[in-house]
Structures are given as structure tokens and as C-alpha cells.
Design a protein around this motif. Structure first.
Motif, short mmCIF file in Angstrom:
data_model
loop_
_atom_site.label_atom_id
_atom_site.label_comp_id
_atom_site.label_asym_id
_atom_site.label_seq_id
_atom_site.Cartn_x
_atom_site.Cartn_y
_atom_site.Cartn_z
N LYS A 147 -21.77 41.85 -31.70
CA LYS A 147 -20.74 41.95 -30.66
C LYS A 147 -20.98 40.98 -29.51
O LYS A 147 -20.04 40.57 -28.82
CB LYS A 147 -20.67 43.39 -30.14
N LYS A 148 -22.23 40.63 -29.30
CA LYS A 148 -22.57 39.68 -28.24
C LYS A 148 -22.43 38.24 -28.69
O LYS A 148 -21.90 37.39 -27.97
CB LYS A 148 -24.00 39.95 -27.75
N ARG A 149 -22.89 37.96 -29.91
CA ARG A 149 -22.98 36.58 -30.40
C ARG A 149 -21.65 36.02 -30.87
O ARG A 149 -21.31 34.87 -30.59
CB ARG A 149 -24.00 36.54 -31.54
N TYR B 82 -19.18 34.67 -28.29
CA TYR B 82 -19.74 33.46 -27.67
C TYR B 82 -19.51 32.25 -28.57
O TYR B 82 -19.06 31.19 -28.10
CB TYR B 82 -21.24 33.65 -27.43
N ARG C 263 -24.94 45.45 -32.14
CA ARG C 263 -25.03 45.00 -30.75
C ARG C 263 -25.17 43.49 -30.67
O ARG C 263 -24.51 42.83 -29.86
CB ARG C 263 -26.23 45.67 -30.08
N GLU C 264 -26.03 42.94 -31.53
CA GLU C 264 -26.21 41.49 -31.56
C GLU C 264 -24.92 40.79 -31.97
O GLU C 264 -24.54 39.76 -31.40
CB GLU C 264 -27.32 41.12 -32.55
#
Length: 218
Positions: A96-98, A101, A93-94
Motif C-alpha cells: 500500500k505504501k510502495r 509511489y 502494508r508495504e
């Protein structure tokens, strides 16, 4: 006879001809090399006495930008960058978000599905920078990051590193390119005959001399 300090958020240029010791200086900070004498401190931690099992955790405070890229050819841009988070045990999850970005931060948001060989040298260097800054390191070590790039691409890479520095990371960059010093402010040191001398006033008379947390004292 090296005695140098580098503060949080400082941008430092290390000048010197090939063989002068610039890369060795960076390797000492990363603990790829050990000093034969003297002390090296990062955030008050003595690297000459640190236990081997703690070295990987120390390196997590650092990001490295290599001249030869060291990318994994069969992986996409996304996976090359994400690899740095997998290593430190980040959740999917981290990641896929980071990762998107950071790829956007370095201008690769539209290239995440590409393989390194499909990209230009400048774009590949941006992958390396994305990977280096992914875990918000305190220190970024850049060894001749513009050495294999054309002038304009090289400038864009240094500008990117400068912007990252302004967010709080210390950047230590080795270079042969004196033109960069005229366009990007920082502190300047010359590596010669295995010594490092502060020459900031010579190249940037309006810049103040730095004092920093990263200390190499011989």
C-alpha cells in the motif's frame, strides 16, 4: 563469440534487425534460454551452474519490460503493479505504501483504478515499467519497449527508463530506433549473425566504452 560486460547504472542499447538474436540475448540473462556453451555471470554468479530452486531468487534482481505488455486484463493498474510485490511475499502494508509511489513515478497516479484496456498503449507500457522497477531491481531488461508506440510516447518511455537508470539500476534495451541513440546517452552494441559488437564510438563518439558486472562470455 559474445563477450560483453555491463556495469551497475549503465544504460545499454542493443541494435539489430529482426531475428538477429537480441531477444535471445535477453532471455539468456533471464534464464528463459540456456547457452549451448560458454558462461553467463550476474554479480559473479555463474548462471550455467545455478541450481533450479535459486532461479526465482535470481530473477527477483531483474525487472522485465515486454513489448507485448503481458498485463492482466481483469485487474486494475494498481493490482497489476502490486502483483509483483505479492509474488515476493511483501506485506500488505508495504504494498500500500510502495505501489502508489511507483505509479506516481511513472505518471499513473490518477489511473490506478483503471483497467489496462481503458488506457493508451503508452500508458500500458508505463504499467509494465512500474511493475518492472517496483522491487528496485539491479537490472532492467527492456525488449523493444517503444516498438508499438508513436514517436513522442516512445521518447517519454526511454526518458523514463533513463531516469530509472540514473537511480542505480542497469538498463539493457533492444531497439530498432536509431533516433533514440542521438537523444539519450548510453553504450551501443550491434547484434548481427549471432554476435554482439561494441559500436559505441560509431554512434556516440563522446561516450566512453562500458565495463560491467553482468557478463556473458562465450
Amino acid at each position: 563469440d559474445i563477450n560483453i560486460q555491463i556495469d551497475e547504472g549503465e544504460f545499454v542499447f542493443i541494435l539489430g534487425h529482426s531475428g538477429a538474436g537480441k531477444s535471445t540475448f535477453l532471455k539468456l540473462i533471464q534464464m528463459e534460454e540456456k547457452p549451448t556453451e560458454g558462461k553467463i555471470y550476474i554479480n559473479d554468479q555463474d548462471l550455467t551452474t545455478i541450481k533450479r530452486r535459486k532461479v526465482p531468487y535470481l530473477r527477483r534482481q531483474m525487472g522485465a519490460v515486454f513489448q507485448d505488455f503481458r498485463l492482466i486484463d481483469h485487474m486494475t493498474v494498481y493490482d497489476n503493479v502490486a502483483f509483483a510485490m505479492h509474488v515476493v511475499g511483501a506485506s500488505n502494508r508495504e504494498i500500500k505504501k510502495r505501489v502508489p509511489y511507483i505509479c506516481g513515478l511513472v505518471g499513473l497516479e490518477k489511473k490506478m483504478k483503471c483497467k489496462p484496456h481503458e488506457l493508451s498503449g503508452g500508458e500500458q507500457q508505463r504499467i509494465v515499467i512500474a511493475r518492472a522497477v517496483l522491487n528496485s531491481p539491479a537490472i532492467i531488461l527492456a525488449d523493444e519497449p517503444t516498438g508499438n508506440l508513436d514517436v513522442e510516447t516512445g521518447k517519454s518511455i526511454v526518458e523514463l527508463l533513463h531516469n530509472i537508470c540514473e537511480s542505480g539500476s542497469s538498463v539493457v534495451m533492444t531497439t530498432h530506433n536509431l533516433q533514440l541513440l542521438k537523444e539519450y546517452p548510453g553504450s551501443v552494441y550491434r547484434c548481427s549473425e549471432h554476435r554482439i559488437t561494441d559500436v559505441t564510438d560509431e554512434y556516440m563518439p563522446r561516450q566512453r566504452t562500458i565495463e560491467i558486472d553482468l557478463n556473458i562470455d562465450n
